[in-house]
Design an enzyme around this catalytic site. Structure first.
Site, PDB file in Angstrom:
ATOM      1  CE  LYS A 164      -2.844  -0.300  11.566  1.00 23.88           C
ATOM      2  NZ  LYS A 164      -2.381   0.707  10.786  1.00 23.88           N
ATOM      3  CG  ASN A 181       1.470   2.793   4.463  1.00 22.82           C
ATOM      4  OD1 ASN A 181       0.231   2.448   4.199  1.00 22.82           O
ATOM      5  ND2 ASN A 181       2.700   2.154   4.287  1.00 22.82           N
ATOM      6  CB  ILE A 193      -0.887   0.021   1.129  1.00 22.41           C
ATOM      7  CG1 ILE A 193      -2.047  -1.214   1.094  1.00 22.41           C
ATOM      8  CG2 ILE A 193      -1.775   1.482   1.604  1.00 22.41           C
ATOM      9  CD1 ILE A 193      -3.046  -1.503   2.323  1.00 22.41           C
ATOM     10  CE1 TYR A 244      -2.049  -3.878  11.387  1.00 19.60           C
ATOM     11  CE2 TYR A 244      -4.365  -4.430  11.744  1.00 19.60           C
ATOM     12  CZ  TYR A 244      -3.656  -3.976  10.949  1.00 19.60           C
ATOM     13  OH  TYR A 244      -3.679  -3.344   9.716  1.00 19.60           O
ATOM     14  CG  ASP A 251      13.615   1.430  13.293  1.00 20.05           C
ATOM     15  OD1 ASP A 251      12.260   1.450  13.617  1.00 20.05           O
ATOM     16  OD2 ASP A 251      14.168   0.858  13.821  1.00 20.05           O
ATOM     17  CG  ASP A 261       9.793   0.522   4.390  1.00 24.02           C
ATOM     18  OD1 ASP A 261       8.674   0.605   3.709  1.00 24.02           O
ATOM     19  OD2 ASP A 261      10.553  -0.195   4.808  1.00 24.02           O
TER      20      ASP A 261
END
Ligand SMILES: NC(=O)c1ccc[n+]([C@@H]2O[C@H](COP(=O)([O-])OP(=O)(O)OC[C@H]3O[C@@H](n4cnc5c(N)ncnc54)[C@H](O)[C@@H]3O)[C@@H](O)[C@H]2O)c1
Length: 261
Positions: free
Chosen positions: A154, A87, A18, A150, A60, A37
């Site tokens: 979120k 992201n 993504i 996770y 990082d 990234d």
């Protein structure tokens, strides 16, 4: 997308799936983009492919010094910052069995890294009256057995987006989130051994549109939220989930008839 030409964006986790689609879309819209990234090789390869408007700054986001270096290098290279796309993610999650160390690692990337990215970008975003998009997930909205790290991150992302939007509105900075449904990406490619038809078949059970999403469809939503077209939108979550969040446990098929069977 109107108003993105000449803008500068940072995309964390921009080297894969993504994130890479978001990077490509910004470049296609005439923006300059930093691929922030941890995967240095993939970042450099994508930047090479996309040319001078894409810059790999291996980062990082669980390390403050790395984040600070990322922002400083971005400003040195491109002179400004308009859009921050949080992201990057880690799918590490063993639900209730997760250790304290695993909780810290997961939250460091999926939550705290994004908050620190924003904090360190703030001075530049104030100058540009910029825009922030936090990538959340349908996973942060519904209960699911076996997962904890996770979805907790979120869900917190959804809440923090509202807080950040309210706090930063006075500087003209807009903050929104996007909650993708299942999206064709490296994790799903790995799980299905590259079988898109299988991914679509399984996804159809919970996504009314009958398939997984495409990374480009998430990228399109990100660009919309960063564009002039979204100038009065802040503090909201945009579901890009094929209808996943529109249906309840009945799968969208009324089961009240069963009461009188
Ligand atoms: N794929 C899906 O179905 C799906 C569904 C809902 C939400 N999302 C969300 O979309 C976003 C992208 O997901 P994806 O599936 O493309 O992920 P992915 O695993 O394919 O890519 C994540 C990227 O983040 C990078 N990354 C990991 N740790 C990092 C760190 N410490 N610092 C910097 N970069 C780091 C990785 O190197 C990788 O390139 C995530 O926020 C994810 O939660 C994905």
């Amino acid at each position: 997308m109107k108003g993105l030409g000449g803008k500068v964006a940072i995309v964390t986790g921009g080297a894969a799936s993504i994130g890479a689609a978001i990077v490509r879309s910004f470049v296609e819209a005439g923006a300059r983009v930093v691929i922030a990234d941890i995967d240095e090789a993939a970042s450099l390869a994508l930047a090479r492919e996309l040319g001078p408007n894409a810059l790999a700054i291996p980062t990082d986001i669980s390390k403050d010094a790395s984040i600070e270096a990322c922002i400083a290098t971005t400003i040195k290279a491109f002179g400004r910052l308009d859009c921050l796309i949080n992201n990057a993610c880690l799918y590490l999650d063993r639900g209730l069995a997760s250790t304290r160390e695993e909780w810290h690692r997961a939250l460091d990337v999926n939550l705290i890294g994004h908050v620190i990215m924003l904090r360190e970008s703030l001075a530049e975003l104030r100058k540009s009256r910029g825009s922030v998009v936090n990538i959340a997930s349908v996973g942060g909205k519904f209960g699911q057995a076996g997962r904890a790290l996770y979805p907790a991150a979120k869900a917190a992302t959804l809440q923090l987006t509202r807080n950040q939007a309210v706090e930063l509105a006075e500087f003209g900075i807009r903050v929104n989130s996007i909650s993708p449904g299942w999206t064709w990406s490296q994790p799903i490619e790995r799980a299905t051994k590259g079988n898109r038809a299988k991914a679509d078949r399984v996804a159809a059970q919970i996504h009314p549109l009958g398939r997984v999403g495409n990374a480009k469809e998430i990228a399109d939503a990100v660009l919309f939220l960063c564009s002039d077209a979204a100038g009065f939108i802040t503090g909201t979550d945009l579901a890009v989930d094929g209808g996943y969040s529109a249906v309840a446990g009945d799968g969208g098929h009324p089961i009240t008839a069963r009461l009188s069977e």
